[in-house]
Write a protein that holds these residues in place. Structure first.
Motif, mmCIF file in Angstrom:
data_model
loop_
_atom_site.group_PDB
_atom_site.id
_atom_site.type_symbol
_atom_site.label_atom_id
_atom_site.label_comp_id
_atom_site.label_asym_id
_atom_site.label_seq_id
_atom_site.Cartn_x
_atom_site.Cartn_y
_atom_site.Cartn_z
ATOM 1 N N LYS A 180 0.531 5.453 -9.170
ATOM 2 C CA LYS A 180 0.056 4.071 -9.266
ATOM 3 C C LYS A 180 0.916 3.125 -8.430
ATOM 4 N N GLU A 181 2.229 3.348 -8.484
ATOM 5 C CA GLU A 181 3.152 2.501 -7.718
ATOM 6 C C GLU A 181 2.923 2.660 -6.227
ATOM 7 N N THR A 182 2.726 3.959 -5.772
ATOM 8 C CA THR A 182 2.478 4.208 -4.344
ATOM 9 C C THR A 182 1.197 3.521 -3.898
ATOM 10 N N GLU A 183 0.166 3.604 -4.744
ATOM 11 C CA GLU A 183 -1.100 2.976 -4.408
ATOM 12 C C GLU A 183 -0.953 1.449 -4.305
ATOM 13 N N LEU A 184 -0.235 0.853 -5.260
ATOM 14 C CA LEU A 184 -0.043 -0.592 -5.233
ATOM 15 C C LEU A 184 0.786 -1.036 -4.031
ATOM 16 N N LYS A 185 1.806 -0.216 -3.688
ATOM 17 C CA LYS A 185 2.641 -0.560 -2.531
ATOM 18 C C LYS A 185 1.817 -0.518 -1.256
ATOM 19 N N ALA A 186 0.961 0.504 -1.116
ATOM 20 C CA ALA A 186 0.131 0.610 0.083
ATOM 21 C C ALA A 186 -0.795 -0.596 0.201
ATOM 22 N N GLY A 187 -1.439 -0.955 -0.900
ATOM 23 C CA GLY A 187 -2.320 -2.116 -0.864
ATOM 24 C C GLY A 187 -1.568 -3.398 -0.524
ATOM 25 N N ARG A 200 -0.029 -7.591 3.328
ATOM 26 C CA ARG A 200 1.054 -8.312 4.011
ATOM 27 C C ARG A 200 0.875 -8.289 5.514
ATOM 28 N N VAL A 201 0.523 -7.072 6.071
ATOM 29 C CA VAL A 201 0.323 -6.951 7.524
ATOM 30 C C VAL A 201 -0.837 -7.846 7.962
ATOM 31 N N LYS A 202 -1.910 -7.849 7.182
ATOM 32 C CA LYS A 202 -3.069 -8.669 7.518
ATOM 33 C C LYS A 202 -2.698 -10.150 7.539
ATOM 34 N N ILE A 203 -1.996 -10.591 6.486
ATOM 35 C CA ILE A 203 -1.599 -12.010 6.401
ATOM 36 C C ILE A 203 -0.636 -12.385 7.519
ATOM 37 N N ALA A 204 0.320 -11.428 7.846
ATOM 38 C CA ALA A 204 1.297 -11.707 8.910
ATOM 39 C C ALA A 204 0.596 -11.842 10.252
ATOM 40 N N ALA A 205 -0.408 -10.947 10.517
ATOM 41 C CA ALA A 205 -1.142 -11.021 11.790
ATOM 42 C C ALA A 205 -1.879 -12.357 11.903
ATOM 43 N N ALA A 206 -2.550 -12.748 10.814
ATOM 44 C CA ALA A 206 -3.275 -14.015 10.843
ATOM 45 C C ALA A 206 -2.321 -15.192 11.061
#
Length: 492
Positions: free
Chosen positions: A320-327, A332-338
């Motif tokens: 569950k933690e791995t899944e949440l970290k990936a999401g 974060r990458v999407k927001i940083a790119a924008a």
């Protein structure tokens, strides 16, 4: 216009009538009577009349300036009585009381009171006190002290009856008469009460003695009953002791039998104890061997199950933690790119705006600098032209004054040029003392250049080639002054 005048006259007449009515109309309050004098009036029940009119509880018309209206109070009044009297026994007493009275409500009483107290209403109490004091002394003189004390109602009634006729003549009626206190300065009343006080004390002592006797008799009876109770208690105690002794003897005889029976009971109890001991050991084995083994097995099994469940839970939590970290990383990458795209766009717009503003500022600055330089050059040329023109005019008007000014301004350089002639002289011999010194300095100044020659040079420097028409710039002093070398006698 005529109607308005008539209306005004009517209103004025009404106002005048109202004012006149107010001045002429008098109303008697419920607690007062109006005494109207100034014209002859006939009053019922008062013979031929009194010459004044009495009005109570209503209003009446009065003629101002002809009739006079005065008020007589019908309120209650109070007069304190404090009269020193002597009884029929010759004993002086002081009687204190209070009389409450008022003016009568009938017309005759009001008329009588008005004739006597209209201007002296505050003295009514004193007059009433005097009337009652005389009658009270007369009545007390026919009574004894005992009669006064025992029958105060008689004293009050006789005093009221005796004073009633005189009060009626004054137009007053008695509402209440109270004898409050009879004082005896000689102590007669106190002595009169002494036998009764002694009898009361005697009766009290007799009652106290009877009570003491009854109490003593009750105490003696109580003591007798107490002694009887003590005796009965001793007899009962002796009986109880005999019964105790008999029981003790029987107990001594029954001792061996009791011991045998007790021994038998001990054997029986020991057998039961052995049986119980066997049962106890069996239960002890159950408790110490089997149950601990079962408990250890249950503990191992429980630990194993708990560890298995913990590992499963840990694996699930890790996934569950791995899944949440990936999401979260993707967001974060999407927001940083924008954000980077927006920043790049903003920087480009800001750079373009800054470049445009810089160009405009530089252009405005260059334009301002050019205008300022041109204006400064123009102002400098005009100033120099004005200076040259002023100098030429001054030379034309007063050349000697200009020369003198130039001499004064350059005089230190002139003196310095004359002093330079002695710069390389190490030893100098002067003749004729002070006169020789003066001649030497005069020559030095002469060798440095005469004042007129220097002035000519300065003038030439200021206006070289006057015939050529090329004047020198104003404001500049002579840059160099010629000096004439001086030769002096040197020794050594």
């Amino acid at each position: 216009m005529l109607i308005g005048t008539i209306a005004g006259a009517v209103v004025a007449a009404l106002i005048i009538l109202i004012v006149l009515f107010k001045l002429c109309w008098r109303v008697a309050e419920p607690n007062e009577a109006l005494i109207i004098s100034g014209s002859k009036h006939r009053t019922e029940g008062v013979g031929e009349g009194l010459g004044f009119r009495v009005v109570t509880g209503r209003g009446t018309l009065v003629t101002p300036g002809i009739q006079t209206v005065r008020k007589l109070s019908l309120d209650l009044n109070e007069a304190d009585l404090d009269v020193e009297c002597v009884t029929s026994q010759g004993i002086p007493v002081q009687v204190r009381g209070v009389v409450i009275f008022k003016v009568g409500d009938d017309t005759v009483s009001i008329a009588n009171a008005a004739r006597r107290f209209l201007d002296q209403q505050k003295f009514m109490g004193q007059r009433v006190h005097n009337v009652f004091a005389g009658h009270l002394r007369s009545i007390v003189g026919g009574l004894t002290v005992e009669e006064m004390i025992r029958d105060r109602e008689r004293l009050t009634g006789e005093t009221r009856a005796a004073s009633g006729s005189e009060m009626e003549k004054l137009g007053l009626i008695i509402d209440s008469l109270q004898i409050q206190e009879i004082l005896d300065p000689t102590g007669y009343i106190t002595n009169l009460a002494a036998p009764h006080a002694a009898a009361v004390q005697r009766d009290a002592r007799i009652a106290a003695a009877a009570a003491d006797r009854a109490a003593t008799e009750a105490e003696q009876e109580a003591f007798a009953r107490k002694a009887e109770a003590t005796r009965n208690s001793g007899i009962q105690q002796a009986g109880y002791q005999a019964e105790m002794d008999t029981a003790a003897a029987r107990a001594l005889q029954a001792g061996p039998l009791a011991q045998a029976a007790a021994r038998q009971e001990v054997v029986v109890q020991e057998t039961k104890v052995a049986e119980l001991e066997g049962l106890r050991k069996e239960q002890q084995l159950q408790a110490e061997v089997r149950k601990p083994a079962d408990a250890r097995a249950y503990e191992v099994r429980t630990h194993a199950e708990a560890e298995r469940d913990a590992r499963i839970s840990a694996a699930q939590a890790q996934a569950k933690e791995t899944e949440l970290k990936a999401g979260a990383e993707a967001n974060r990458v999407k927001i940083a790119a924008a954000a980077e795209a927006e920043a790049t766009k903003a920087r480009g717009l800001a750079s373009a705006e800054a470049t445009r503003a810089t160009g405009q500022a530089e252009a405005a600055s260059a334009e301002a600098k050019g205008l300022a330089a041109a204006e400064a050059a123009r102002a400098l040329g005009l100033a120099e032209a004005e200076a040259i023109k002023a100098r030429a005019a001054a030379l034309a008007e007063n050349q000697e004054a200009v020369v003198a000014q130039q001499l004064a301004e350059n005089w230190p350089e002139i003196v310095r040029a004359g002093a330079d002639a002695f710069g390389n002289v190490e030893h100098m011999v002067l003749l004729n003392g002070a006169e020789g010194m003066g001649e030497m300095f005069a020559k030095a100044l002469t060798m440095g250049g005469t004042g007129l020659g220097l002035a000519r040079q300065l003038l030439s420097a200021m206006n070289p080639g006057e015939g050529e028409g090329a004047p020198a710039p104003t404001g500049r002093k002579a840059e160099r002054i010629q000096t004439i070398p001086v030769q002096a006698d040197q020794e050594g």
